[in-house]
Design a protein around this motif. Structure first.
Motif, PDB file in Angstrom:
ATOM      1  N   UNK A   1      38.721  35.180  44.082  1.00  0.00           N
ATOM      2  CA  UNK A   1      39.741  36.221  43.955  1.00  0.00           C
ATOM      3  C   UNK A   1      39.876  36.961  45.277  1.00  0.00           C
ATOM      4  N   UNK A   2      40.998  36.714  45.970  1.00  0.00           N
ATOM      5  CA  UNK A   2      41.297  37.454  47.201  1.00  0.00           C
ATOM      6  C   UNK A   2      42.810  37.511  47.321  1.00  0.00           C
ATOM      7  N   UNK A   3      43.331  38.664  47.657  1.00  0.00           N
ATOM      8  CA  UNK A   3      44.775  38.809  47.759  1.00  0.00           C
ATOM      9  C   UNK A   3      45.422  39.021  46.402  1.00  0.00           C
ATOM     10  N   UNK A   4      46.717  38.749  46.344  1.00  0.00           N
ATOM     11  CA  UNK A   4      47.519  38.959  45.136  1.00  0.00           C
ATOM     12  C   UNK A   4      47.671  37.633  44.404  1.00  0.00           C
ATOM     13  N   UNK A   5      47.312  37.561  43.116  1.00  0.00           N
ATOM     14  CA  UNK A   5      47.525  36.310  42.384  1.00  0.00           C
ATOM     15  C   UNK A   5      49.027  36.057  42.184  1.00  0.00           C
TER      16      UNK A   5
ATOM     17  N   UNK B   1      47.384  42.557  30.489  1.00  0.00           N
ATOM     18  CA  UNK B   1      46.112  42.300  31.146  1.00  0.00           C
ATOM     19  C   UNK B   1      44.996  42.782  30.230  1.00  0.00           C
ATOM     20  N   UNK B   2      43.842  42.101  30.255  1.00  0.00           N
ATOM     21  CA  UNK B   2      42.745  42.483  29.390  1.00  0.00           C
ATOM     22  C   UNK B   2      41.427  42.367  30.142  1.00  0.00           C
TER      23      UNK B   2
ATOM     24  N   UNK C   1      53.389  43.488  38.639  1.00  0.00           N
ATOM     25  CA  UNK C   1      53.440  44.739  39.382  1.00  0.00           C
ATOM     26  C   UNK C   1      53.667  45.915  38.430  1.00  0.00           C
ATOM     27  N   UNK C   2      53.418  47.117  38.921  1.00  0.00           N
ATOM     28  CA  UNK C   2      53.733  48.338  38.178  1.00  0.00           C
ATOM     29  C   UNK C   2      55.106  48.828  38.611  1.00  0.00           C
TER      30      UNK C   2
ATOM     31  N   UNK D   1      40.414  43.931  42.717  1.00  0.00           N
ATOM     32  CA  UNK D   1      39.839  45.160  42.166  1.00  0.00           C
ATOM     33  C   UNK D   1      40.870  46.049  41.469  1.00  0.00           C
ATOM     34  N   UNK D   2      42.089  45.574  41.268  1.00  0.00           N
ATOM     35  CA  UNK D   2      43.112  46.390  40.605  1.00  0.00           C
ATOM     36  C   UNK D   2      43.786  45.576  39.510  1.00  0.00           C
TER      37      UNK D   2
END
Length: 143
Positions: A64-68, A89-90, A113-114, A123-124
């Motif tokens: 996991x690095x960057x934006x999926x 998301x869960x 996105x939000x 981490x988000x």
């Protein structure tokens, strides 16, 4: 005058497509690397209308690095515009849920996105771990 062939191609076949079982597709994940997680997708195509969904369960060995970023089942007519769907998301460890918009990043990919354009990251909205999940439901026009 509308011919039988036109009725079949424009009406019958599209309604049949909506009623048939969804087809499956194998989404591609970029930004993160799929190792032992699971990533599946299904969709229907009625004329140029695409209705689909995606289900990703994070594996312990996934990088996991960057934006999926995820691939679409069929190329979109546009690479920009409004949201094409919603995402859920869960976080399994905290039993936490979050919801996001699904938007195009190209004619073949999308991200979550939000409303403030905050993208997912390692981490988000939390630190992603084994068993955490992402679901997306989307509707768009094919090229």
């Amino acid at each position: 005058i509308v011919t039988a062939a036109q009725m079949n191609a424009r009406v019958r076949d599209n309604f049949k497509e909506i009623g048939d079982a969804r087809g499956s597709y194998t989404p591609t994940l970029t930004g993160w690397t799929l190792s032992n997680g699971t990533l599946t997708g299904t969709y229907i195509e009625a004329g140029k209308l695409i209705i689909g969904n995606l289900d990703y369960t994070v594996g312990g060995s996934d990088t996991k690095s960057g934006v999926p970023t995820f691939s679409l089942p069929v190329t979109s007519i546009s690479s920009t515009g409004p949201s094409i769907g919603t995402g859920s998301l869960f976080d399994t460890s905290a039993t936490a849920r979050a919801h996001r918009f699904v938007f195009l990043t190209s004619t073949t990919t999308f991200q979550f996105t939000t409303e403030a354009d905050t993208r997912l990251s390692p981490t988000a909205p939390w630190t992603w771990a084994t068993g955490d999940r992402m679901w997306a439901q989307f509707v768009y026009e094919a090229a």
